[in-house]
Design an enzyme around this catalytic site. Structure first.
Site, PDB file in Angstrom:
ATOM      1  N   SER A 144       0.869  -1.184   0.000  1.00 61.03           N
ATOM      2  CA  SER A 144       0.000   0.000   0.000  1.00 61.03           C
ATOM      3  C   SER A 144       0.903   1.231   0.000  1.00 61.03           C
ATOM      4  CB  SER A 144      -0.844  -0.029   1.277  1.00 61.03           C
ATOM      5  OG  SER A 144      -1.390   1.238   1.559  1.00 61.03           O
ATOM      6  N   TYR A 167      -2.960  -1.307  10.220  1.00 66.05           N
ATOM      7  CA  TYR A 167      -2.852  -1.428   8.755  1.00 66.05           C
ATOM      8  C   TYR A 167      -1.496  -0.910   8.284  1.00 66.05           C
ATOM      9  CZ  TYR A 167      -4.424  -1.308   3.849  1.00 66.05           C
ATOM     10  OH  TYR A 167      -4.559  -1.506   2.490  1.00 66.05           O
TER      11      TYR A 167
HETATM   12  P1  NAD Z   1     -11.334  -6.355  -1.298  1.00 71.11           P
HETATM   13  O1  NAD Z   1     -11.929  -6.356   0.056  1.00 71.11           O
HETATM   14  O2  NAD Z   1     -12.164  -5.917  -2.458  1.00 71.11           O
HETATM   15  O3  NAD Z   1     -10.740  -7.803  -1.624  1.00 71.11           O
HETATM   16  C1  NAD Z   1      -9.994  -8.534  -0.691  1.00 71.11           C
HETATM   17  C2  NAD Z   1     -10.102 -10.022  -1.010  1.00 71.11           C
HETATM   18  O4  NAD Z   1      -9.357 -10.741  -0.013  1.00 71.11           O
HETATM   19  C3  NAD Z   1     -11.552 -10.545  -0.944  1.00 71.11           C
HETATM   20  O5  NAD Z   1     -11.820 -11.355  -2.056  1.00 71.11           O
HETATM   21  C4  NAD Z   1     -11.574 -11.342   0.364  1.00 71.11           C
HETATM   22  O6  NAD Z   1     -12.515 -12.401   0.358  1.00 71.11           O
HETATM   23  C5  NAD Z   1     -10.138 -11.836   0.429  1.00 71.11           C
HETATM   24  N1  NAD Z   1      -9.766 -12.228   1.787  1.00 71.11           N
HETATM   25  C6  NAD Z   1      -9.944 -11.511   2.938  1.00 71.11           C
HETATM   26  N2  NAD Z   1      -9.556 -12.227   4.002  1.00 71.11           N
HETATM   27  C7  NAD Z   1      -9.111 -13.426   3.518  1.00 71.11           C
HETATM   28  C8  NAD Z   1      -8.585 -14.601   4.122  1.00 71.11           C
HETATM   29  N3  NAD Z   1      -8.441 -14.698   5.447  1.00 71.11           N
HETATM   30  N4  NAD Z   1      -8.236 -15.631   3.321  1.00 71.11           N
HETATM   31  C9  NAD Z   1      -8.389 -15.562   1.976  1.00 71.11           C
HETATM   32  N5  NAD Z   1      -8.892 -14.483   1.354  1.00 71.11           N
HETATM   33  C10 NAD Z   1      -9.252 -13.434   2.108  1.00 71.11           C
HETATM   34  O7  NAD Z   1     -10.006  -5.466  -1.172  1.00 71.11           O
HETATM   35  P2  NAD Z   1      -9.085  -4.694  -2.243  1.00 71.11           P
HETATM   36  O8  NAD Z   1      -9.309  -3.245  -2.074  1.00 71.11           O
HETATM   37  O9  NAD Z   1      -9.180  -5.313  -3.586  1.00 71.11           O
HETATM   38  O10 NAD Z   1      -7.667  -4.979  -1.585  1.00 71.11           O
HETATM   39  C11 NAD Z   1      -6.793  -6.003  -2.050  1.00 71.11           C
HETATM   40  C12 NAD Z   1      -5.423  -5.739  -1.451  1.00 71.11           C
HETATM   41  O11 NAD Z   1      -4.955  -4.451  -1.870  1.00 71.11           O
HETATM   42  C13 NAD Z   1      -5.403  -5.712   0.099  1.00 71.11           C
HETATM   43  O12 NAD Z   1      -4.218  -6.319   0.554  1.00 71.11           O
HETATM   44  C14 NAD Z   1      -5.415  -4.231   0.412  1.00 71.11           C
HETATM   45  O13 NAD Z   1      -4.835  -3.948   1.655  1.00 71.11           O
HETATM   46  C15 NAD Z   1      -4.565  -3.697  -0.735  1.00 71.11           C
HETATM   47  N6  NAD Z   1      -4.764  -2.272  -1.000  1.00 71.11           N
HETATM   48  C16 NAD Z   1      -6.007  -1.774  -1.292  1.00 71.11           C
HETATM   49  C17 NAD Z   1      -6.146  -0.408  -1.507  1.00 71.11           C
HETATM   50  C18 NAD Z   1      -7.485   0.214  -1.826  1.00 71.11           C
HETATM   51  O14 NAD Z   1      -7.573   1.446  -1.759  1.00 71.11           O
HETATM   52  N7  NAD Z   1      -8.492  -0.532  -2.159  1.00 71.11           N
HETATM   53  C19 NAD Z   1      -5.026   0.431  -1.432  1.00 71.11           C
HETATM   54  C20 NAD Z   1      -3.793  -0.123  -1.146  1.00 71.11           C
HETATM   55  C21 NAD Z   1      -3.665  -1.482  -0.928  1.00 71.11           C
END
Ligand code: NAD
Length: 241
Positions: free
Chosen positions: A124, A137
């Site tokens: 991130s 986080y």
């Molecule tokens: P999201 O919530 O849309 O998707 C996350 C996925 O992870 C889901 O499919 C969920 O079922 C799965 N998941 C959660 N816990 C789990 C577990 N214990 N075992 C297996 N699968 C599990 O989130 P996103 O926004 O697509 O985020 C994806 C990644 O990107 C994360 O690591 C998040 O921290 C990172 N990220 C997101 C953003 C943002 O702004 N959306 C920014 C920076 C980093």
């Protein structure tokens, strides 16, 4: 022959966009997630369960050489250190960090045997900068940056690359959940919060999951063969401020 990619958390948001793009680009994609998905080859998996992650990846590795791992599963949690209970810290750490540890450890034997591999950790912008109210986080994402660097150093001799992707604010279900929680607590209006969030970005908009997927596809490919141990920022200029 198709290249093989294992991703965690590929059923939603950024992960789902990655699965779709990799499949389109002729990868065989195994998606390890709690929530079922029709895209790629779904394997039900809780990344906090190290033995489960290991068993599933070992099973894939028996039949395939694993070319790419994308450790993407993650959750967001908003609180200061004072408001973070021990169980909150454990939950964030177990999913965001221990999940990555488990997946990387499990793919390494296949990658070492093949003397080739690309590992991507979904960190991130909070691996580089702190944001308010985000103790656990921030900590977890900084840890992923560290894992990318140590893995890059320890496995460079096997031609295995490891990099962290550092997205800024990307419009996904995780983002919407985070602002819903904020609005619920503060009574703020969601549309206003969303508009304010856009204005905070130098490019005046949020990122889209498809844009992160394009970067991941490049980093996983041979075009990125000299890139390892890096933190790749994709944030519309946010951390340049
Ligand atoms: P999201 O919530 O849309 O998707 C996350 C996925 O992870 C889901 O499919 C969920 O079922 C799965 N998941 C959660 N816990 C789990 C577990 N214990 N075992 C297996 N699968 C599990 O989130 P996103 O926004 O697509 O985020 C994806 C990644 O990107 C994360 O690591 C998040 O921290 C990172 N990220 C997101 C953003 C943002 O702004 N959306 C920014 C920076 C980093």
């Amino acid at each position: 022959m198709k290249k093989v990619c294992v991703i965690t958390g590929g059923s939603s948001g950024i992960g789902l966009s990655i699965v779709k793009l990799f499949v389109k680009n002729n990868y065989r994609v195994f998606n390890l997630d709690l929530v079922a998905s029709a895209e790629g080859d779904f394997r039900h998996c809780d990344v906090t369960n190290v033995s489960q992650v290991t068993a599933i990846i070992n099973d894939i590795a028996k039949q395939h050489t694993i070319d790419v791992l994308i450790s993407n599963a993650g959750i967001h949690f908003s609180a200061t250190i004072e408001n973070t209970r021990e169980e909150d810290l454990n939950k964030v750490f177990n999913i965001n960090v221990k999940g990555a540890y488990a997946a990387i450890k499990a793919v390494l034997p296949s990658m070492k045997a093949n003397h080739n591999g690309a590992i991507l950790l979904m960190a991130s912008d909070q691996a580089l900068i702190a944001k308010h109210n985000s103790f656990a986080y921030n900590l977890s994402k900084s840890a992923l940056a560290s894992i990318a660097k140590t893995t890059a150093l320890d496995y460079a001799a096997y031609n295995i690359r490891a990099n962290a992707v550092c997205p800024g604010t990307i419009e996904t279900p995780l983002y919407h959940k985070a602002i819903d929680n904020y609005c619920q607590k503060s009574g703020a209006d969601k549309n206003e919060v969303h508009k304010d969030e856009e204005k905070l970005q130098p490019l005046q908009r949020l990122g889209q999951p498809e844009e992160v997927a394009e970067l991941v596809l490049f980093l996983a490919s041979d075009k990125a063969r000299f890139i390892t141990g890096s933190l790749q920022v994709i944030d519309g200029g946010y951390t340049a401020q």
